[in-house]
Design an enzyme around this catalytic site. Structure first.
Site, short mmCIF file in Angstrom:
data_model
loop_
_atom_site.label_atom_id
_atom_site.label_comp_id
_atom_site.label_asym_id
_atom_site.label_seq_id
_atom_site.Cartn_x
_atom_site.Cartn_y
_atom_site.Cartn_z
N MET A 8 19.56 -41.21 -15.56
CA MET A 8 19.48 -40.54 -16.86
C MET A 8 20.27 -39.24 -16.84
O MET A 8 20.07 -38.37 -17.69
CB MET A 8 18.02 -40.28 -17.23
CG MET A 8 17.23 -41.58 -17.39
SD MET A 8 15.80 -41.43 -18.47
CE MET A 8 14.86 -40.19 -17.61
N ALA A 29 21.78 -35.52 -15.43
CA ALA A 29 21.27 -34.32 -14.75
C ALA A 29 21.23 -34.60 -13.25
O ALA A 29 20.21 -34.40 -12.58
CB ALA A 29 19.89 -33.92 -15.29
N HIS A 83 21.47 -34.87 -9.29
CA HIS A 83 21.19 -33.96 -8.18
C HIS A 83 21.41 -34.74 -6.88
O HIS A 83 21.88 -35.89 -6.89
CB HIS A 83 19.77 -33.40 -8.28
CG HIS A 83 18.71 -34.45 -8.49
ND1 HIS A 83 18.44 -35.45 -7.59
CD2 HIS A 83 17.85 -34.66 -9.54
CE1 HIS A 83 17.46 -36.20 -8.03
NE2 HIS A 83 17.09 -35.76 -9.23
N GLY A 138 19.48 -36.28 -4.98
CA GLY A 138 18.80 -37.58 -4.91
C GLY A 138 19.70 -38.67 -5.50
O GLY A 138 19.90 -39.73 -4.89
N HIS A 139 20.24 -38.40 -6.68
CA HIS A 139 21.17 -39.36 -7.28
C HIS A 139 22.40 -39.53 -6.38
O HIS A 139 22.92 -40.65 -6.22
CB HIS A 139 21.64 -38.87 -8.65
CG HIS A 139 20.55 -38.66 -9.66
ND1 HIS A 139 20.18 -37.41 -10.10
CD2 HIS A 139 19.77 -39.54 -10.32
CE1 HIS A 139 19.21 -37.53 -10.99
NE2 HIS A 139 18.93 -38.81 -11.15
N GLY A 166 15.79 -45.24 -6.52
CA GLY A 166 15.12 -44.36 -5.56
C GLY A 166 13.67 -44.74 -5.37
O GLY A 166 12.97 -45.07 -6.33
N SER A 214 15.14 -34.29 -11.75
CA SER A 214 15.81 -33.58 -12.85
C SER A 214 14.81 -32.69 -13.56
O SER A 214 15.18 -31.66 -14.14
CB SER A 214 16.41 -34.58 -13.84
OG SER A 214 17.27 -35.47 -13.16
P1 AMP Z 1 16.52 -40.68 -13.12
O1 AMP Z 1 17.84 -40.10 -13.50
O2 AMP Z 1 15.44 -39.66 -12.93
O3 AMP Z 1 16.12 -41.84 -13.99
O4 AMP Z 1 16.72 -41.29 -11.68
C1 AMP Z 1 17.74 -42.24 -11.44
C2 AMP Z 1 17.51 -42.83 -10.09
O5 AMP Z 1 17.55 -41.80 -9.11
C3 AMP Z 1 16.15 -43.51 -9.97
O6 AMP Z 1 16.30 -44.74 -9.29
C4 AMP Z 1 15.35 -42.52 -9.19
O7 AMP Z 1 14.32 -43.12 -8.41
C5 AMP Z 1 16.41 -41.92 -8.28
N1 AMP Z 1 15.97 -40.62 -7.80
C6 AMP Z 1 15.50 -39.58 -8.54
N2 AMP Z 1 15.11 -38.57 -7.74
C7 AMP Z 1 15.34 -38.98 -6.47
C8 AMP Z 1 15.13 -38.37 -5.19
N3 AMP Z 1 14.61 -37.16 -5.05
N4 AMP Z 1 15.48 -39.10 -4.11
C9 AMP Z 1 16.00 -40.34 -4.22
N5 AMP Z 1 16.22 -40.96 -5.39
C10 AMP Z 1 15.90 -40.29 -6.50
#
Ligand code: AMP
Length: 285
Positions: free
Chosen positions: A35, A37, A39, A41-42, A152, A191
């Site tokens: 989505m 933003a 970081h 993790g992404h 993740g 995020s």
């Molecule tokens: P989001 O943008 O929050 O929808 O996350 C996109 C992907 O990044 C999802 O598969 C999340 O699980 C993964 N993700 C978000 N935060 C982390 C993190 N701290 N470590 C690993 N993967 C992450």
């Protein structure tokens, strides 16, 4: 790096590359749904994708259908230029950034519901959330036709829902789950961490402290679910400004509670820190 806004463009990119002569990684296409933003993790997901796929696309789409009416859809952080720079630096070849109308055309009436699983953990406190997630991920997988899609473990319940969905729909994409990336002090990257004030940022450490406590107890041989859950709740009691949503020990495939912890069991927590809802988890070894 290419930037696509329509499903047709992304699908053509994927199909064209798949037909080309292979290199070491074959013609594999990887997709990292996000989505935005972005970081670290992404970034770890994109790196994992680049390591195992010849061509990697990152989707950036704040999906309205996975937000409840009183949730943070409107104020969710959006940072497109920085996201593109990060994705490119990590080796992504394409960005897919559709409009809401592109993924949900006028009159859209098709939803993907993973029954049962979608009502557990986050699904219990966020009704409709996992239907939105399953629906948008289905659309992304149909659009990109990736060999592998990277998610993740941070969103462990989401992983369970999507694994069930991919199996049920016999989708041709392999789901790859990547470890949780944390700040040096333990806070799982999210995020939503940008919403936290300095005080809330300190309080937010309660989640990872609870996770670590349970990991320690399991390492010492504790297996009883109620004992482990109680120990985690005691950590939360030390930070009364943090409001627990759930503390759960569940089978990772079904998200159903277990009485005895076993290797592969999911221990997960969700809590409100101020107006920000955070989640964290560990897969017990
Ligand atoms: P989001 O943008 O929050 O929808 O996350 C996109 C992907 O990044 C999802 O598969 C999340 O699980 C993964 N993700 C978000 N935060 C982390 C993190 N701290 N470590 C690993 N993967 C992450």
């Amino acid at each position: 790096m290419e930037i696509f806004h329509t499903v047709a463009e992304l699908r053509q990119w994927s199909r064209t590359l798949r037909m080309q002569a292979g290199n070491d990684a074959g013609n594999t296409i990887g997709l990292v749904p996000t989505m935005g933003a972005l970081h670290a993790g992404h970034a770890s997901l994109i790196r994992a994708a680049v390591a195992s796929c010849a061509h990697v696309a990152v989707s950036i789409f704040v999906n309205p259908t996975q937000f409840g009416p009183n949730e943070d859809y409107a104020r969710y952080p959006r940072n497109f230029d920085a996201d593109c720079a990060l994705a490119e630096a990590e080796g992504a070849r394409a960005i897919f950034a559709p409009s809401v109308e592109e993924l949900y055309p006028e009159g859209a009436a098709t939803l993907v519901e993973v029954e049962g699983l979608s009502t557990r953990l986050d699904g219990a406190s966020r009704p409709g959330h996992f239907r939105g997630v399953a629906t948008v991920v289905t659309k992304l997988l149909i659009a990109a036709e990736p060999d592998r899609a990277f998610f993740g473990q941070k969103d462990a319940a989401q992983v369970a829902v999507l694994r069930r969905m991919v199996a049920d729909l016999r989708l041709a994409t392999e789901l790859v789950v990547c470890p949780i990336v944390r700040e040096p002090d333990g806070l799982a990257l999210s995020s939503r961490n940008t919403y936290l004030s300095a005080d809330e940022r300190a309080q937010a450490l309660t989640l990872s402290r609870a996770i670590r406590r349970v990991e320690e107890l399991v390492a010492q041989g504790e297996r009883c679910a109620s004992t482990l859950i109680e120990a985690a709740r005691e950590i939360f009691v030390t930070e009364p400004l943090v409001r627990v949503d759930y503390v759960a020990l569940v089978d990772w495939a079904t998200l159903q509670p277990v009485e005895v912890a076993a290797p592969g069991t999911l221990f997960a927590v969700a809590a409100w820190v101020g107006s920000t809802r955070l989640i964290d988890n560990t897969i017990l070894s």
